[in-house]
Design a protein around this motif. Structure first.
Motif, PDB file in Angstrom:
ATOM      1  N   ASP A  26       0.865  -1.183   0.000  1.00 52.42           N
ATOM      2  CA  ASP A  26       0.000   0.000   0.000  1.00 52.42           C
ATOM      3  C   ASP A  26       0.905   1.238   0.000  1.00 52.42           C
ATOM      4  OD1 ASP A  26       0.938   0.413   2.568  1.00 52.42           O
ATOM      5  OD2 ASP A  26      -0.926  -0.131   3.568  1.00 52.42           O
ATOM      6  N   LEU A  27       0.331   2.397   0.156  1.00 46.16           N
ATOM      7  CA  LEU A  27       1.122   3.628   0.038  1.00 46.16           C
ATOM      8  C   LEU A  27       2.066   3.843   1.214  1.00 46.16           C
ATOM      9  CD1 LEU A  27      -1.552   6.003  -1.558  1.00 46.16           C
ATOM     10  CD2 LEU A  27       0.140   4.530  -2.674  1.00 46.16           C
ATOM     11  N   TYR A 104      -0.804   3.309 -10.927  1.00 47.65           N
ATOM     12  CA  TYR A 104      -1.779   4.403 -11.035  1.00 47.65           C
ATOM     13  C   TYR A 104      -3.096   3.916 -11.619  1.00 47.65           C
ATOM     14  CZ  TYR A 104       2.066   7.442  -9.933  1.00 47.65           C
ATOM     15  OH  TYR A 104       3.105   8.047  -9.279  1.00 47.65           O
ATOM     16  N   LYS A 105      -4.199   4.399 -11.024  1.00 48.24           N
ATOM     17  CA  LYS A 105      -5.516   4.123 -11.601  1.00 48.24           C
ATOM     18  C   LYS A 105      -6.182   5.462 -11.802  1.00 48.24           C
ATOM     19  CE  LYS A 105      -6.725  -0.549 -10.409  1.00 48.24           C
ATOM     20  NZ  LYS A 105      -6.818  -1.357  -9.207  1.00 48.24           N
ATOM     21  N   LYS A 108      -4.415   8.299 -10.468  1.00 50.51           N
ATOM     22  CA  LYS A 108      -4.275   8.386  -9.012  1.00 50.51           C
ATOM     23  C   LYS A 108      -3.379   7.245  -8.533  1.00 50.51           C
ATOM     24  CE  LYS A 108      -7.168   9.052  -4.965  1.00 50.51           C
ATOM     25  NZ  LYS A 108      -7.160   7.889  -4.134  1.00 50.51           N
ATOM     26  N   VAL A 110      -2.313   4.372  -6.455  1.00 53.36           N
ATOM     27  CA  VAL A 110      -3.091   3.499  -5.571  1.00 53.36           C
ATOM     28  C   VAL A 110      -2.224   2.524  -4.769  1.00 53.36           C
ATOM     29  CG1 VAL A 110      -5.338   3.647  -6.732  1.00 53.36           C
ATOM     30  CG2 VAL A 110      -3.656   1.985  -7.551  1.00 53.36           C
ATOM     31  N   GLU A 111      -1.081   2.123  -5.312  1.00 57.50           N
ATOM     32  CA  GLU A 111      -0.198   1.209  -4.582  1.00 57.50           C
ATOM     33  C   GLU A 111       1.193   1.230  -5.203  1.00 57.50           C
ATOM     34  OE1 GLU A 111      -1.567  -2.872  -4.861  1.00 57.50           O
ATOM     35  OE2 GLU A 111      -1.686  -2.788  -7.031  1.00 57.50           O
TER      36      GLU A 111
END
Ligand code: FMN
Length: 151
Positions: A26-27, A104-105, A108, A110-111
């Motif tokens: 995750d981020l 990116y999705k 944005k 995302v992970e």
């Protein structure tokens, strides 16, 4: 100076040529996915990795500056690649060439994901020496492995 008296510290696991070690986080760098090769090479069960910080495999030989640079690249939307020595659950080690990037999705972030491949003997020597010198220069821990025969 940190002393290790476990001889396991000297045992290397070789990353096979044809396999990729894959993980996603995750981020915050918490592991969300680990492929079978990652589990095999690091010596952990998948369940033991998911939900843990990726620093679970951080080897004490790795200078802080390497990860600082990695995170700075990721934060500025750049891919990072570099040579990393990781520690196994049994305290052995393995070297990888890692490529870490954001996923990116719809624009944005995302992970994060990382793909790793094997390192040549020549590069292992080169980066071991470089990282030893970096840690010494920045006053980070140095290590000495001691072997007690009758332990
Ligand atoms: C996708 C991804 C993969 C990572 N892979 C590793 C790795 O294989 N080994 C490692 O020591 N750190 C890895 N890190 C960096 C760790 O999150 C962590 O920053 C590093 O181990 C240093 O630990 P510290 O931040 O607690 O000082 C990775 C980070 C991300 C986002």
């Amino acid at each position: 100076m940190q002393y290790y008296n476990e001889s396991e510290f000297l045992i290397e696991t070789i990353v096979p040529e044809h396999e990729l070690i894959i993980s996603r986080t995750d981020l915050y760098g918490i592991i969300t996915h680990a492929n079978e090769t990652f589990c095999d090479i690091s010596g952990y069960e998948e369940e033991a990795l998911i939900g843990k910080s990726h620093n679970i495999v951080r080897h004490p030989d790795m200078p802080r500056a390497v990860f600082k640079e990695m995170w700075e690249s990721l934060k500025s939307k750049k891919q990072w690649s570099g040579f990393v020595k990781n520690i196994r659950k049994d305290k052995g080690y393995y070297w990888v060439h890692a490529r870490v990037s954001g996923v990116y999705k719809d624009d944005k972030l995302v992970e994060y994901k990382s793909l790793r491949s094997p390192v040549s003997f020549k590069d292992k020597l080169k980066y071991q020496k470089l990282y030893d010198a970096m840690r010494q220069k920045s006053g980070e821990m140095s290590r000495k492995i001691i072997y007690e025969e009758n332990k």
